[in-house]
Write an enzyme that holds these catalytic residues in place. Structure first.
Site, PDB file in Angstrom:
ATOM      1  N   LYS A 179       0.855  -1.188   0.000  1.00 41.23           N
ATOM      2  CA  LYS A 179       0.000   0.000   0.000  1.00 41.23           C
ATOM      3  C   LYS A 179       0.891   1.238   0.000  1.00 41.23           C
ATOM      4  O   LYS A 179       1.943   1.256   0.655  1.00 41.23           O
ATOM      5  CB  LYS A 179      -0.896  -0.031   1.250  1.00 41.23           C
ATOM      6  CG  LYS A 179      -1.942   1.074   1.318  1.00 41.23           C
ATOM      7  CD  LYS A 179      -2.862   0.857   2.530  1.00 41.23           C
ATOM      8  CE  LYS A 179      -3.968   1.900   2.614  1.00 41.23           C
ATOM      9  NZ  LYS A 179      -4.898   1.628   3.746  1.00 41.23           N
ATOM     10  N   SER A 189      -9.860   1.448   2.576  1.00 43.80           N
ATOM     11  CA  SER A 189      -8.936   2.271   1.809  1.00 43.80           C
ATOM     12  C   SER A 189      -7.850   1.482   1.086  1.00 43.80           C
ATOM     13  O   SER A 189      -7.256   1.992   0.139  1.00 43.80           O
ATOM     14  CB  SER A 189      -8.279   3.294   2.745  1.00 43.80           C
ATOM     15  OG  SER A 189      -7.454   2.642   3.690  1.00 43.80           O
ATOM     16  N   SER A 240     -10.124  -1.092   6.742  1.00 42.74           N
ATOM     17  CA  SER A 240      -9.490  -0.812   5.449  1.00 42.74           C
ATOM     18  C   SER A 240      -8.730  -1.979   4.827  1.00 42.74           C
ATOM     19  O   SER A 240      -8.305  -1.900   3.683  1.00 42.74           O
ATOM     20  CB  SER A 240      -8.538   0.380   5.569  1.00 42.74           C
ATOM     21  OG  SER A 240      -9.279   1.584   5.538  1.00 42.74           O
TER      22      SER A 240
END
Lengths: 500, 105, 499
Positions: C81, C156, C180
């Site tokens: 990420k 996310s 997330s």
């Protein structure tokens, strides 16, 4: 403006101090492994943590926590349970994260006190009747300490394009983050101080305690110790608190005294003129000998404090606190009392020696070889002579003291001997011989005879019963020998001749 | 529990000024609407009597006294430190005029 | 015979590299080939790191050539990420604020994956600064759900879920502040785990809510996730993260122990909650039956304060976010508005133009809630509600080994169909309480929705540091549902073959 002492007869000044001390004796910063240094090239002791780079996390320096606990124990504070770090937010580029990591309502150490002995001229600032004074006018003032908390220092900024490097009018500012994150302990007193002299003495005493602890170089010039003072006035006899002003970043003992003295007189003038003191931050300008407004605080700043989620709480164990307690060195007051009790030193020299860890250590080394009976002479030498010289050995200082105690040389001659000794391994006795200084009856007799020869009036007066005139004659002998003669020996020789 | 009065555009402008986020007039309206809607979402918090409850500032509690030894660790070089600060001057980070900012020190 | 990376588990890749069936360089090439064929559709990456991948692969191959033993993830394609620092990459948080920001240090979680031999293929898209549950708030581009490109991957960590679901990498890392990791895993049909708070170091991961954030892995198999967890906890606690704890262990040892004798809790009322679709409800009931069929005992439990978790989260998250994002002012790094005559002006415009809408909303909400007049009423109260929620879990876990519930009330939705931020916040209802308490949680794909044909994940939550047990139960559920190793059909087989 009226004079301070006059003002303080009508008004009571209520003074509190906030004293910041960088823990310069540590190797690394508060929350990262960067070296602490005052002198390195800008922005070379920085890392992701103290630059506040995205993703970096703080980890506290354990030794810094030991140091603040020691500072607390030395000032009679309680070590608190469940102390936490908090974030204090303000947008200012000297804090890389735009918040400062500091502590919340519960600091590491709280609720202590330090006793001040106020004597001499400084004691006169305090009007009689507001405190019980001893026969000599001195008094003891217990000053309560609210808390000592841990925080991180800010970066250094240089303001360019304005006058004298000041922020006002500057076109831009340059930032050096080397200092950012240096462990800083902030001591906050209760508003127990009543005169500028008491404030000055408190800071001086605190500095001596911290120096003895070895936690900081406590240099005011370099900014490793800094003081904010706040003061308000109230009519004598009133218990209401007046509006206070705050003075920031005072960097010498004299400035602390003078800034508070100025501010007390200024506030008195405002109040006596029917005006109102504004809650404001002021700045002491030594060159103009006055305080000037930095900014008016209309309301208290909202720093949006909350506990730092990246730092775990602290619940210091009894073992940890005991370990800190065992590390406490002898503190200046205890050391002074020991010098008086062990060697019968006068209080003044005992206090001066005890206040400075290096001087105290040297004194005790010298006393290891000197005669106990010579202690006061050793102390006199240490206080009055030694500080001017770079490197004198323990044996040399003891030797000088021995020569002085035996009246072989005078204090004036001692300086000459020290000049010759400084930086050598020479023996004081031999230097005295080499310089032909040893006092002998023969050499002094010549001086005495010369003086008696030209002071017939005084000789007559003596013989007609005025014994006091001897003092004058001794003085003449000293003058004639340019201070090199021993007054006791002169006195003895004069009496032999006058009585003979 | 009594409700907090809704935020006005003036409140939001003061907040944005504090948080250093410039908002246009249109954004100000949107932000006010958002903040008031979000605040309403928080009502469940206000329905509790929490007088006897201790806060949990750190989840998975019980860990205390986490610290490190006072040992120097190599940090960043000057070049690395300044690499992302486009406005640097020589060895320094640079900011435009501060006066009027009113920092805490 | 050719083998596709799609078909291989992390353990099979590492074993193949160790045995010399293929080299790490061949794996890297195949992964880049898969990315080349699938990325136009999925857009999971914000940066593909071809050079870093080949360098890491070459090092693995050299170690093998030298006869050294290979680490457990040798040659396994991974991606991170884009809120995780890695030297040699930009770390952007999918924000204009950090669009050009080059990492000068590497996050501990990334370092540990690389130390375990993984091959870094790149950095993955996300909601800006991790604020969101769609990945649509990325400042660069949206990411598409590999099962249906018109739909969001969730967020996310949408890029992390999509890249694994699409078979572009075998394992990815994401971060989970309020769901997330688990929510995009559910929406993309992969396994996603949020470990216990403190188990994985947060050092080097750009912070959103420091007391809520936790890093965790995605994989197409529970076993791959367990292997990644081994790497993340290897070496014990991270001295750079004061909140990390020592959790070194081998999550594979008991992975296949099964659930015979396990007690799994369910909360029937949750399935009846507003917004839970019938296919999700059916899927979860079926998952419970399958766990029971595998030997677990299903009992009802209650988390009475769970309904307040969203409110607590939307106090704590924004407050911590306001504080954590204050540092982005354009002075030391990040977007800087040039030509301003004052610092205040420069900061306010840099932040106005560097941050997207949601980042600004959350920061202002946080700044408002932290003001001294509101602090006790909201922030302090939320931390007390956290105490109550934590106690609810503690009581439940005295009776059960794990709690089974939906991850998301719905399957993936189409881009742009939900735009009201407050409505989006409510979609986190099942995941948030877990972050509030700091417990571990995992989303496991259980089936395709009866109505939508899109993946549905079931969430298992376990007690703090019960991560190994949670993985065992997740593995049993995965086996019972026969969902291990699935690559999204639209992507499967497009490139990625080991020659």
């Amino acid at each position: 403006m009226r004079a301070l002492r006059e003002v303080l007869r009508d008004w009571e000044a209520v003074i509190g101090l906030e004293i910041h001390t960088e823990l310069t004796s540590l190797e690394t910063k508060m929350f990262c492994g960067c070296r602490i240094s005052h002198d390195d090239e800008p922005n070379t002791n920085v890392c992701p943590v103290c630059l506040g780079l995205p993703g970096a996390l703080p980890v506290p320096n354990e030794k810094a926590i030991e140091y603040i606990v020691m500072a607390g124990l030395a000032t009679n504070c309680d070590v608190m349970k469940r102390s936490m770090f908090y974030r204090k937010h303000y947008f200012y580029p000297d804090m890389a994260k735009n918040f400062q990591t500091t502590q919340g309502p519960v600091a590491f150490v709280m609720h202590g006190h330090l006793d001040l002995e106020v004597s001499g001229e400084g004691a006169d600032e305090r009007p009689d009747g507001t405190i019980t004074k001893a026969a000599d006018g001195s008094y003891v003032l217990p000053v309560k300490i609210l808390r000592i908390h841990m925080e991180e220092d800010a970066a250094k900024m240089v303001h360019v394009g304005g006058a004298e490097g000041r922020i006002g009018g500057a076109r831009e500012s340059l930032i050096d983050y080397n200092r950012c994150g240096t462990p800083l302990i902030e001591l906050v007193t209760e508003p127990d101080l009543r005169t500028p002299e008491e404030a000055r003495l408190f800071m001086e005493k605190l500095r001596q305690v911290f120096l003895a602890l070895g936690i900081s170089d406590c240099s005011l010039e370099r900014g490793s110790m800094r003081c904010d003072g706040n003061v308000s006035l109230r009519r004598r006899g009133s218990s209401e608190m007046g509006t206070k002003t705050e003075m920031k970043n005072i960097n010498s003992f004299k400035a602390l005294h003078d800034a508070l003295a100025y501010e007390i007189c200024r506030q008195a003038e405002v109040l006596e003129g029917g005006g109102r003191v504004l809650q404001e931050t002021r700045h002491w300008e030594p060159s103009r000998r006055k305080t000037v407004v930095m900014r008016v605080k209309e309301r208290n700043d909202d720093y949006r404090f909350f506990p730092d989620p990246d730092l775990m709480p602290f619940d210091l164990s009894d073992e940890f606190v005991e370990r800190c307690r065992r590390r406490l060195p002898e503190l200046p007051d205890a050391r002074r009392d020991r010098y008086v009790a062990t060697w019968g030193l006068r209080c003044r020299e005992a206090e001066l020696l005890a206040a400075d860890p290096q001087a105290a250590s040297l004194f005790e080394d010298v006393m290891g070889v000197a005669e106990p009976a010579e202690a006061q002479v050793v102390a006199n030498v240490m206080v009055n002579l030694v500080p001017s010289y770079g490197s004198l050995g323990v044996g040399q200082i003891a030797g000088i003291a021995r020569l002085l105690a035996a009246d072989d040389i005078t204090f004036v001659q001692a300086r000459e001997v020290l000049d010759a000794l400084d930086g050598t391994d020479d023996d004081p006795e031999e230097v005295v011989e080499a310089l032909g200084m040893r006092q002998s009856a023969d050499s002094l007799s010549l001086v005495v005879d010369e003086v008696l020869g030209r002071c017939e009036d005084q000789v007559r007066q003596y013989r007609s019963g005025n014994r006091k005139v001897v003092g004058y004659l001794v003085g003449q002998c000293m003058k004639a020998s340019a201070g090199a003669g021993n007054p006791k020996l002169f006195n003895q020789l004069l009496l032999e001749r006058l009585e003979g | 529990m009594p409700q907090d009065p809704p935020l006005t555009n003036e409140d939001v402008a003061a907040l944005a000024d504090y948080a250093r986020i410039a908002l246009t007039e249109g954004e100000l309206d949107e932000m006010r609407a958002y903040l008031n809607e979000a605040m309403a979402l928080l009502d469940p918090i206000l329905s509790y009597d929490l007088s006897d409850v201790e806060p949990t500032f750190h989840p998975v509690g019980g860990v205390c006294n986490v610290a490190r030894d006072d040992v120097v660790v190599a940090g960043l070089s000057l070049e690395e430190a300044l690499a992302s600060a486009g406005g640097g001057v020589g060895r320094y980070f640079r900011v435009p005029a501060i006066m009027g900012d009113g920092g805490a020190s | 015979m050719t083998v596709s990376l799609d078909a291989l588990s992390a353990r099979q890749i590492a074993a193949g590299v160790a045995a010399g069936s293929f080299s790490a360089t061949e794996v890297a090439r195949a992964a880049l080939d898969a990315i080349g064929h699938r990325e136009d559709d999925v857009q999971a990456f914000v940066q593909v790191t071809e050079e870093l991948a080949y360098d890491a692969a070459a090092r693995i191959d050299a170690r093998r050539a030298a006869g050294e033993p290979l680490p457990p993830l040798a040659g396994v394609p991974v991606a991170f990420k884009d809120n995780m620092n890695l030297v040699g990459t930009r770390t952007t948080c999918a924000s204009h604020m950090l669009a050009g920001y080059e990492s000068v240090y590497t996050a501990t979680c990334v370092r540990r994956m690389l130390d375990a031999g993984a091959i870094p293929l790149g950095k993955l898209n996300m909601d800006e600064f991790a604020f969101g549950s769609t990945t649509d708030s990325s400042a660069f581009h949206p990411t598409n759900n590999p099962w249906d490109l018109a739909r969001v991957p969730g967020g996310s960590s949408g890029g992390s879920a999509a890249a694994v679901s699409a078979g572009e990498v075998t394992i990815s890392l994401g971060s989970d502040t309020g769901g997330s990791i688990r929510q995009p895993a559910s929406l993309c049909g992969v396994v996603g785990m949020k470990p216990t708070y403190g188990m994985v170091s947060r050092y080097g991961v750009v912070a959103f809510g420091s007391s809520l954030d936790q890093v965790g892995p995605f994989g197409r198999r529970v076993e791959d996730v367990a292997l990644a967890m081994n790497a993340l906890v290897a070496g014990g606690r991270d001295p750079h993260d004061a909140t990390s704890q020592s959790c070194e262990q081998d999550f594979l040892v008991h992975l296949d122990d099964g659930v015979e004798g396990c007690v799994v809790g369910v909360i029937p009322a949750l399935l009846e909650a507003d917004g839970v679709t019938s296919e999700v409800r059916m899927a979860l009931r079926e998952a419970a039956r399958k766990l029971e069929g595998a030997g677990a005992r299903i009992v009802e439990v209650d988390l009475p304060n769970m309904a307040s978790a969203i409110a607590a989260y939307y106090v704590l998250g924004p407050c911590e976010a306001f504080s954590n994002l204050a540092r982005f002012d354009g002075v030391r790094y990040g977007y800087r508005e040039d030509g301003c005559s004052t610092l205040a002006g420069q900061s306010a415009l840099s932040r106005a133009h560097g941050f997207g809408a949601e980042a600004k909303r959350r920061q202002l909400l946080g700044a408002h809630l932290l003001s001294s007049e509101l602090y006790e009423r909201y922030y302090l109260s939320a931390q007390k509600v956290r105490t109550l929620i934590t106690a609810d879990y503690r009581h439940a876990f005295e009776v059960v080994d794990a709690i089974l519930m939906p991850t998301s009330p719905t399957v993936a939705w189409e881009h742009g169909t939900i735009s009201d931020p407050a409505q989006l916040y409510l979609a986190d209802v099942f995941t948030i309480s877990n972050n509030i308490a700091g417990n571990c949680g995992i989303s496991v794909p259980v089936c395709l929705g009866a109505d939508s044909g899109l993946p549905i994940g079931a969430q298992l939550q376990g007690p703090a540091f019960g991560d190994a047990r949670l993985l065992t139960i997740a593995r049993a559920l995965e086996r019972a549902c026969d969902q291990a190793g699935v690559v999204a059909p639209a992507c499967a087989g497009r490139g990625g073959e080991l020659s």
